[in-house]
Every structure is written in structure tokens, then in C-alpha cells.
Design an enzyme around this catalytic site. Structure first.
Site, PDB file in Angstrom:
ATOM      1  N   TYR A 193      10.855 -14.599  15.767  1.00  0.00           N
ATOM      2  CA  TYR A 193       9.909 -15.658  16.188  1.00  0.00           C
ATOM      3  C   TYR A 193       8.501 -15.072  16.299  1.00  0.00           C
ATOM      4  CZ  TYR A 193       8.177 -19.639  18.985  1.00  0.00           C
ATOM      5  OH  TYR A 193       7.473 -20.722  19.447  1.00  0.00           O
TER       6      TYR A 193
ATOM      7  N   LYS B 107       5.147 -16.176  14.082  1.00  0.00           N
ATOM      8  CA  LYS B 107       3.935 -16.689  14.735  1.00  0.00           C
ATOM      9  C   LYS B 107       2.724 -15.798  14.440  1.00  0.00           C
ATOM     10  CE  LYS B 107       5.731 -20.416  16.388  1.00  0.00           C
ATOM     11  NZ  LYS B 107       5.433 -21.680  15.674  1.00  0.00           N
TER      12      LYS B 107
ATOM     13  N   THR C 147       9.005 -28.811  26.273  1.00  0.00           N
ATOM     14  CA  THR C 147       9.568 -29.588  25.149  1.00  0.00           C
ATOM     15  C   THR C 147      11.018 -29.125  24.956  1.00  0.00           C
ATOM     16  OG1 THR C 147       9.141 -28.041  23.358  1.00  0.00           O
ATOM     17  CG2 THR C 147       7.303 -29.486  23.972  1.00  0.00           C
TER      18      THR C 147
HETATM   19  N1  LIG Z   1       7.475 -25.524  23.471  1.00  0.00           N
HETATM   20  C1  LIG Z   1       6.923 -24.316  23.556  1.00  0.00           C
HETATM   21  O1  LIG Z   1       7.080 -23.595  24.575  1.00  0.00           O
HETATM   22  C2  LIG Z   1       6.064 -23.825  22.450  1.00  0.00           C
HETATM   23  C3  LIG Z   1       6.208 -24.280  21.167  1.00  0.00           C
HETATM   24  N2  LIG Z   1       5.429 -23.765  20.189  1.00  0.00           N
HETATM   25  C4  LIG Z   1       5.566 -24.210  18.828  1.00  0.00           C
HETATM   26  O2  LIG Z   1       5.292 -25.589  18.751  1.00  0.00           O
HETATM   27  C5  LIG Z   1       5.951 -26.140  17.619  1.00  0.00           C
HETATM   28  C6  LIG Z   1       6.639 -27.407  18.027  1.00  0.00           C
HETATM   29  O3  LIG Z   1       7.655 -27.046  18.934  1.00  0.00           O
HETATM   30  P1  LIG Z   1       8.140 -27.992  20.110  1.00  0.00           P
HETATM   31  O4  LIG Z   1       7.591 -29.359  19.968  1.00  0.00           O
HETATM   32  O5  LIG Z   1       7.931 -27.266  21.372  1.00  0.00           O
HETATM   33  O6  LIG Z   1       9.688 -27.938  19.840  1.00  0.00           O
HETATM   34  P2  LIG Z   1      10.744 -29.104  19.567  1.00  0.00           P
HETATM   35  O7  LIG Z   1      12.072 -28.413  19.500  1.00  0.00           O
HETATM   36  O8  LIG Z   1      10.568 -30.189  20.553  1.00  0.00           O
HETATM   37  O9  LIG Z   1      10.303 -29.636  18.152  1.00  0.00           O
HETATM   38  C7  LIG Z   1      10.514 -28.930  16.994  1.00  0.00           C
HETATM   39  C8  LIG Z   1      10.729 -29.926  15.883  1.00  0.00           C
HETATM   40  O10 LIG Z   1      10.834 -29.220  14.651  1.00  0.00           O
HETATM   41  C9  LIG Z   1      11.887 -29.789  13.913  1.00  0.00           C
HETATM   42  N3  LIG Z   1      12.397 -28.783  12.991  1.00  0.00           N
HETATM   43  C10 LIG Z   1      13.066 -27.647  13.291  1.00  0.00           C
HETATM   44  N4  LIG Z   1      13.378 -26.976  12.185  1.00  0.00           N
HETATM   45  C11 LIG Z   1      12.899 -27.689  11.165  1.00  0.00           C
HETATM   46  C12 LIG Z   1      12.905 -27.514   9.762  1.00  0.00           C
HETATM   47  N5  LIG Z   1      13.470 -26.465   9.216  1.00  0.00           N
HETATM   48  N6  LIG Z   1      12.302 -28.452   9.011  1.00  0.00           N
HETATM   49  C13 LIG Z   1      11.700 -29.508   9.559  1.00  0.00           C
HETATM   50  N7  LIG Z   1      11.664 -29.731  10.882  1.00  0.00           N
HETATM   51  C14 LIG Z   1      12.245 -28.826  11.668  1.00  0.00           C
HETATM   52  C15 LIG Z   1      12.903 -30.201  14.956  1.00  0.00           C
HETATM   53  O11 LIG Z   1      13.773 -31.184  14.460  1.00  0.00           O
HETATM   54  C16 LIG Z   1      12.000 -30.737  16.055  1.00  0.00           C
HETATM   55  O12 LIG Z   1      11.697 -32.105  15.877  1.00  0.00           O
HETATM   56  C17 LIG Z   1       6.857 -25.045  17.082  1.00  0.00           C
HETATM   57  O13 LIG Z   1       6.218 -24.437  15.981  1.00  0.00           O
HETATM   58  C18 LIG Z   1       6.946 -24.075  18.238  1.00  0.00           C
HETATM   59  O14 LIG Z   1       7.203 -22.756  17.806  1.00  0.00           O
HETATM   60  C19 LIG Z   1       4.465 -22.838  20.443  1.00  0.00           C
HETATM   61  C20 LIG Z   1       4.291 -22.366  21.689  1.00  0.00           C
HETATM   62  C21 LIG Z   1       5.069 -22.819  22.793  1.00  0.00           C
HETATM   63  C1  LIG Z   2       4.697 -15.310  25.924  1.00  0.00           C
HETATM   64  C2  LIG Z   2       5.555 -16.040  25.007  1.00  0.00           C
HETATM   65  C3  LIG Z   2       5.197 -17.483  24.989  1.00  0.00           C
HETATM   66  C4  LIG Z   2       6.095 -18.120  24.021  1.00  0.00           C
HETATM   67  C5  LIG Z   2       5.875 -19.598  23.916  1.00  0.00           C
HETATM   68  C6  LIG Z   2       6.818 -20.091  22.893  1.00  0.00           C
HETATM   69  O1  LIG Z   2       6.480 -20.195  21.738  1.00  0.00           O
HETATM   70  C7  LIG Z   2       8.120 -20.292  23.358  1.00  0.00           C
HETATM   71  C8  LIG Z   2       9.103 -20.425  22.514  1.00  0.00           C
HETATM   72  C9  LIG Z   2      10.481 -20.191  22.961  1.00  0.00           C
HETATM   73  C10 LIG Z   2      11.362 -21.298  22.913  1.00  0.00           C
HETATM   74  C11 LIG Z   2      12.599 -20.885  22.477  1.00  0.00           C
HETATM   75  C12 LIG Z   2      12.521 -19.578  22.034  1.00  0.00           C
HETATM   76  O2  LIG Z   2      13.439 -18.894  21.617  1.00  0.00           O
HETATM   77  C13 LIG Z   2      11.098 -19.212  22.019  1.00  0.00           C
HETATM   78  C14 LIG Z   2      10.651 -17.815  22.237  1.00  0.00           C
HETATM   79  C15 LIG Z   2      10.742 -17.300  23.603  1.00  0.00           C
HETATM   80  C16 LIG Z   2      10.050 -16.004  23.666  1.00  0.00           C
HETATM   81  C17 LIG Z   2      10.133 -15.521  25.041  1.00  0.00           C
HETATM   82  C18 LIG Z   2       9.826 -14.102  25.144  1.00  0.00           C
HETATM   83  C19 LIG Z   2      10.208 -13.642  26.500  1.00  0.00           C
HETATM   84  C20 LIG Z   2      10.169 -12.183  26.628  1.00  0.00           C
HETATM   85  O3  LIG Z   2       9.769 -11.481  25.720  1.00  0.00           O
HETATM   86  O4  LIG Z   2      10.574 -11.711  27.693  1.00  0.00           O
END
Ligand SMILES: NC(=O)C1=CN([C@@H]2O[C@H](COP(=O)(O)OP(=O)(O)OC[C@H]3O[C@@H](n4cnc5c(N)ncnc54)[C@H](O)[C@@H]3O)[C@@H](O)[C@H]2O)C=CC1
Ligand SMILES: CCCCCC(=O)/C=C/[C@H]1C=CC(=O)[C@@H]1CCCCCCC(=O)O
Length: 165
Positions: A30, A34, A67
Site C-alpha cells: 500500500y 501511494k 470510510t
Molecule cells: N479511508 C482512509 O483512511 C484513506 C483512504 N485513502 C484512499 O482513498 C481512496 C478511497 O478510499 P475510501 O473511500 O476510503 O475507501 P472505500 O473502501 O470506501 O472505497 C474504495 C472504493 O474503491 C472500489 N474499488 C476497490 N478496488 C477496485 C478496483 N480494482 N477497481 C475499481 N474500484 C475498486 C471499492 O469498490 C470502493 O467503492 C483510496 O485510494 C484509499 O487508498 C487515503 C487515505 C486515507
Molecule cells: C499514517 C498512515 C495513514 C494511512 C491512511 C490510509 O491510507 C489508511 C488506509 C488503511 C486502510 C486499510 C489499510 O490496510 C490501509 C493502510 C493502513 C496503514 C496503517 C499503517 C499503520 C502502521 O504502520 O502502524
């Protein structure tokens, strides 16, 4: 979208994560993806500027956001061998705090509205809110500018000269 293809320009916002800026030891793949989003964004932003695409390309790096993805930490299928480390991730979440999606929407709006932003890496965290990763771009710009207009040997000499104190 690109003016080079007859489009009107616009703005692209790629979604990275704080995990792209700091190592997430429980999620190395991951982290790598990123980091890749950040590098791709910065390179394409520079390309867009040089080629006059009229497209601004930026990325945002939120910390944990409330989320469904957060629930995947409790899925062994998702976590693989790091499933045993989920308590460390939960601890990280509790240290960082969990943002609401509205904070990400605010970041999106800022990037859309601020037309000076291109190649920006926006961080969103609970403690500092919206802020930006600061890169030492001066040297890179200097190198790129010189390299783009000189033959390699001449450019190399000029860059080396300019870095002498
Ligand atoms: N929620 C968090 O803590 C954080 C999320 N992000 C990023 O934000 C973005 C959105 O994530 P969230 O809304 O939080 O998660 P989420 O799990 O709510 O949404 C992810 C969406 O991507 C879709 N998806 C997954 N694999 C796919 C694929 N191969 N093709 C098409 N669609 C696919 C899923 O069906 C889902 O609708 C991701 O890139 C995630 O890495 C970044 C930082 C923090
Ligand atoms: C500082 C890390 C912030 C990460 C935000 C994010 O993208 C979270 C995504 C997580 C949701 C499901 C996962 O598997 C993702 C990664 C979690 C990384 C957490 C790292 C914790 C650690 O290193 O102790």
C-alpha cells in the site's frame, strides 16, 4: 481534457495517502502504491506545464478517514501476514485520530479553486488540517532547466559549477 488534444484543460486530483509519505510497516505494498501516485502526479504536473496541456495535476494525502476501507484491517484476506499486527494499526489510528470525509471534500475544493496549484502534494491530518508537503524544488528545477537546454556534458558542468559554494 488536454489542450494538446483539443480539450479545454482542467484539474486532476489523484488520491494518495499519508502512507505515501511515511512508511506504513504493516502495509508495504500500500505504501509503495501511494508513493507511486505522488511521483506520477509530480512528474505529470511538470509535463503538463511544459507541454501546455492546461491541466493541473495534484494529489492529496489524507491520514485515516472514516470510510469502509478502515474495516478491511479486520479482514485476514486483506491483511495477509500483517493480520496479526492489526492492533498496531488501531493504535496508529487512535494516535492520528480519524478524519471525517468532509475534511477530504474541503481539500478537494481547495485544489479545484486554487488555480496556482499544480504538482501539489496536499496532506490532511486531524491535528494540522490541510497543509502541503514541502519539496526542495529549487535544485531540481535548476537541474531540469539546464538539462533541457544543453548538451549533456555542458549541462553536467554547469550544474556542478552552480552547486559549488
Ligand atoms: N479511508 C482512509 O483512511 C484513506 C483512504 N485513502 C484512499 O482513498 C481512496 C478511497 O478510499 P475510501 O473511500 O476510503 O475507501 P472505500 O473502501 O470506501 O472505497 C474504495 C472504493 O474503491 C472500489 N474499488 C476497490 N478496488 C477496485 C478496483 N480494482 N477497481 C475499481 N474500484 C475498486 C471499492 O469498490 C470502493 O467503492 C483510496 O485510494 C484509499 O487508498 C487515503 C487515505 C486515507
Ligand atoms: C499514517 C498512515 C495513514 C494511512 C491512511 C490510509 O491510507 C489508511 C488506509 C488503511 C486502510 C486499510 C489499510 O490496510 C490501509 C493502510 C493502513 C496503514 C496503517 C499503517 C499503520 C502502521 O504502520 O502502524
Amino acid at each position: 481534457m488536454s489542450r494538446a488534444c483539443g480539450g479545454n484543460g482542467g484539474v486532476i486530483i489523484n488520491v494518495s495517502s499519508m502512507a505515501g509519505l511515511m512508511p506504513a510497516p504493516q502495509q508495504p505494498v500500500y505504501t509503495a502504491t501511494k508513493c507511486g501516485v505522488i511521483g506520477f502526479t509530480r512528474a505529470m504536473a511538470e509535463t503538463s506545464k511544459r507541454e501546455n496541456y492546461g491541466v493541473r495535476i495534484n494529489t492529496m494525502c489524507p491520514a485515516f478517514v472514516n470510510t469502509p476501507i478502515l474495516k478491511t484491517i479486520d479482514e485476514e484476506e486483506n491483511m495477509g501476514k500483517y493480520f496479526k499486527d492489526r492492533d498496531a494499526i488501531r493504535k496508529m489510528m487512535s494516535n492520528f485520530g480519524i478524519l471525517e470525509p468532509a475534511a477530504v471534500a474541503d481539500g478537494l475544493m481547495k485544489i479545484i479553486e486554487d488555480e496556482t496549484l499544480n504538482g501539489a502534494v496536499m496532506k490532511i491530518t486531524k491535528t494540522k488540517g490541510i497543509h502541503f508537503e514541502d519539496y526542495a524544488t529549487g535544485y531540481l528545477q535548476e537541474v531540469q532547466e539546464v538539462v533541457m537546454r544543453k548538451d549533456p556534458e555542458e549541462a553536467n558542468e554547469e550544474v556542478t559549477e552552480s552547486r559549488k559554494c
